[in-house]
Design a protein around this motif. Structure first.
Motif, PDB file in Angstrom:
ATOM      1  N   ILE A 262     -12.091   6.003   1.560  1.00 22.78           N
ATOM      2  CA  ILE A 262     -11.707   4.638   1.180  1.00 22.78           C
ATOM      3  C   ILE A 262     -11.332   4.597  -0.305  1.00 22.78           C
ATOM      4  CG2 ILE A 262     -12.517   2.261   0.948  1.00 22.78           C
ATOM      5  CD1 ILE A 262     -12.181   3.002   3.846  1.00 22.78           C
ATOM      6  N   LEU A 263     -12.164   5.195  -1.146  1.00 21.36           N
ATOM      7  CA  LEU A 263     -11.900   5.188  -2.588  1.00 21.36           C
ATOM      8  C   LEU A 263     -10.573   5.863  -2.911  1.00 21.36           C
ATOM      9  CD1 LEU A 263     -15.503   5.991  -3.861  1.00 21.36           C
ATOM     10  CD2 LEU A 263     -14.266   3.841  -4.191  1.00 21.36           C
ATOM     11  N   GLU A 264     -10.243   6.903  -2.182  1.00 14.32           N
ATOM     12  CA  GLU A 264      -8.965   7.596  -2.396  1.00 14.32           C
ATOM     13  C   GLU A 264      -7.788   6.660  -2.173  1.00 14.32           C
ATOM     14  OE1 GLU A 264      -6.681  11.635  -0.724  1.00 14.32           O
ATOM     15  OE2 GLU A 264      -8.643  11.047   0.051  1.00 14.32           O
ATOM     16  N   ARG A 265      -7.941   5.693  -1.276  1.00 16.85           N
ATOM     17  CA  ARG A 265      -6.862   4.768  -0.952  1.00 16.85           C
ATOM     18  C   ARG A 265      -6.777   3.575  -1.902  1.00 16.85           C
ATOM     19  NH1 ARG A 265      -4.489   4.541   4.119  1.00 16.85           N
ATOM     20  NH2 ARG A 265      -4.892   6.373   5.415  1.00 16.85           N
ATOM     21  N   VAL A 266      -7.857   3.258  -2.606  1.00 16.20           N
ATOM     22  CA  VAL A 266      -7.877   2.024  -3.404  1.00 16.20           C
ATOM     23  C   VAL A 266      -8.026   2.250  -4.905  1.00 16.20           C
ATOM     24  CG1 VAL A 266      -8.806   0.700  -1.462  1.00 16.20           C
ATOM     25  CG2 VAL A 266     -10.381   1.675  -3.146  1.00 16.20           C
ATOM     26  N   SER A 267      -8.382   3.449  -5.330  1.00 11.26           N
ATOM     27  CA  SER A 267      -8.714   3.663  -6.751  1.00 11.26           C
ATOM     28  C   SER A 267      -7.518   3.531  -7.681  1.00 11.26           C
ATOM     29  CB  SER A 267      -9.369   5.028  -6.944  1.00 11.26           C
ATOM     30  OG  SER A 267      -8.491   6.058  -6.551  1.00 11.26           O
ATOM     31  N   HIS A 268      -6.305   3.578  -7.141  1.00  3.92           N
ATOM     32  CA  HIS A 268      -5.112   3.458  -7.984  1.00  3.92           C
ATOM     33  C   HIS A 268      -4.842   2.018  -8.419  1.00  3.92           C
ATOM     34  CE1 HIS A 268      -3.617   2.154  -4.066  1.00  3.92           C
ATOM     35  NE2 HIS A 268      -2.636   1.538  -4.721  1.00  3.92           N
TER      36      HIS A 268
ATOM     37  N   TRP B  85       0.838  -1.206   0.000  1.00  3.40           N
ATOM     38  CA  TRP B  85       0.000   0.000   0.000  1.00  3.40           C
ATOM     39  C   TRP B  85       0.870   1.251   0.000  1.00  3.40           C
ATOM     40  CZ3 TRP B  85      -4.989  -0.455  -1.004  1.00  3.40           C
ATOM     41  CH2 TRP B  85      -5.655  -1.641  -0.682  1.00  3.40           C
ATOM     42  N   PRO B  86       0.640   2.207  -0.937  1.00  2.00           N
ATOM     43  CA  PRO B  86       1.435   3.449  -0.952  1.00  2.00           C
ATOM     44  C   PRO B  86       1.331   4.228   0.358  1.00  2.00           C
ATOM     45  CG  PRO B  86       0.122   3.252  -2.961  1.00  2.00           C
ATOM     46  CD  PRO B  86      -0.331   2.155  -2.041  1.00  2.00           C
ATOM     47  N   THR B  87       0.124   4.262   0.912  1.00  2.00           N
ATOM     48  CA  THR B  87      -0.094   4.891   2.213  1.00  2.00           C
ATOM     49  C   THR B  87      -0.591   3.812   3.164  1.00  2.00           C
ATOM     50  OG1 THR B  87      -0.732   6.969   1.148  1.00  2.00           O
ATOM     51  CG2 THR B  87      -1.337   6.684   3.473  1.00  2.00           C
ATOM     52  N   PRO B  88       0.157   3.516   4.212  1.00  2.00           N
ATOM     53  CA  PRO B  88      -0.290   2.463   5.135  1.00  2.00           C
ATOM     54  C   PRO B  88      -1.646   2.794   5.739  1.00  2.00           C
ATOM     55  CG  PRO B  88       1.999   3.079   5.561  1.00  2.00           C
ATOM     56  CD  PRO B  88       1.461   4.078   4.589  1.00  2.00           C
TER      57      PRO B  88
END
Length: 264
Positions: free
Chosen positions: A253-259, A167-170
């Motif tokens: 949540i979407l900000e963390r997974v959309s990539h 994960w880019p951001t833990p």
């Protein structure tokens, strides 16, 4: 009686019948086989599927049919309305006598759920919804939580996924608990017992359709990891991923997974 209300009454009664059958067959002793991907299927899964297909198809012979335990029939693609069924979602929990397994039934019309029921027999919990009419648990209105922070939120999922170093951001500290049934996870978000559940793997229509309606009618966000809503009864009856979250939490949540780039 309006179509959605009549269909909801029908599928709710049928879900209770299937749940009682599953409990009886487990008490008598299960026969378990394994499908591709090491997914278990029991004689109870198959018996409940047969019961539901007979019961629902007799009541609505013009509806299509899509179920995890029935060979797919392309004739469903020409149907405006169809039943989307998982006779036992969470078979691993069912096998281990854990309570988080459900009978999940949706009526889909023009590719969107019109009515849905998710029944958890061991917990004696019945989640229901009709499009535009709100969601209920055992007849009482339910609503997603007002959670607006990832840190400290209640997440239904696999703790190992959130701890993965890629994960880019833990992910921050969260209350994470596992439940085998996808539909039950979504209903837990709908009721406010948890704030979110995510899955970065494809989910079939029968995993999602009933709980999708229940969660959205409870005010939760439901869609894939790019924020796109689901459309059911396509040629391939599956969705690429799942994000189900309280409305104020969903954008975070979407900000963390959309990539994430997923394979089809």
């Amino acid at each position: 009686m309006p179509v959605a209300a009549a269909d909801l009454a029908l599928i709710t009664e049928a879900a209770h019948e299937a749940g009682a059958l599953a409990l009886r067959l487990r008490a008598e002793g299960l026969v378990t086989e394994y499908k591709a991907g090491d997914s278990p299927v029991t004689n109870a899964d198959l018996a409940c599927d047969a019961l539901l297909k007979e019961r629902l198809s007799a009541a609505r012979p013009d509806y299509g049919w899509l179920s995890e335990e029935t060979a797919d029939d392309p004739a469903r693609l020409s149907k405006r309305r169809l039943f989307v069924v998982d006779p036992i979602d969470g078979t691993r929990s069912f096998l281990k006598d854990r309570p988080w397994w459900v009978v999940s039934i949706a009526v889909v019309e023009d590719r969107l759920p019109l009515a849905g029921v998710v029944y958890a027999p061991q917990l004696d919990e019945t989640y229901t919804a009709m499009a535009g009419r709100g969601a209920r648990l055992d007849g009482f209105s339910i609503h997603a939580s007002s959670c607006d922070k990832v840190e400290g939120c209640g997440m239904v999922g696999d703790a190992r996924m959130f701890a993965h170093p890629a994960w880019p951001t833990p992910w921050p500290e969260m209350r994470i608990e596992a439940r085998n049934s996808t539909a039950y996870r979504m209903c837990a978000v709908a009721s406010g017992a948890f704030d979110s559940t995510i899955a970065m793997v494809p989910k079939f229509d029968w995993d999602l359709a009933a709980a999708d309606l229940i969660a959205r009618e409870a005010g939760a966000f439901v869609g894939d990891h790019h924020g796109r809503p689901f459309s059911y009864n396509g040629l391939k009856p599956a969705q690429p991923s799942l994000v189900c979250a309280a409305p104020r939490l969903a954008p975070l949540i979407l900000e963390r997974v959309s990539h994430i780039a997923l394979r089809n």
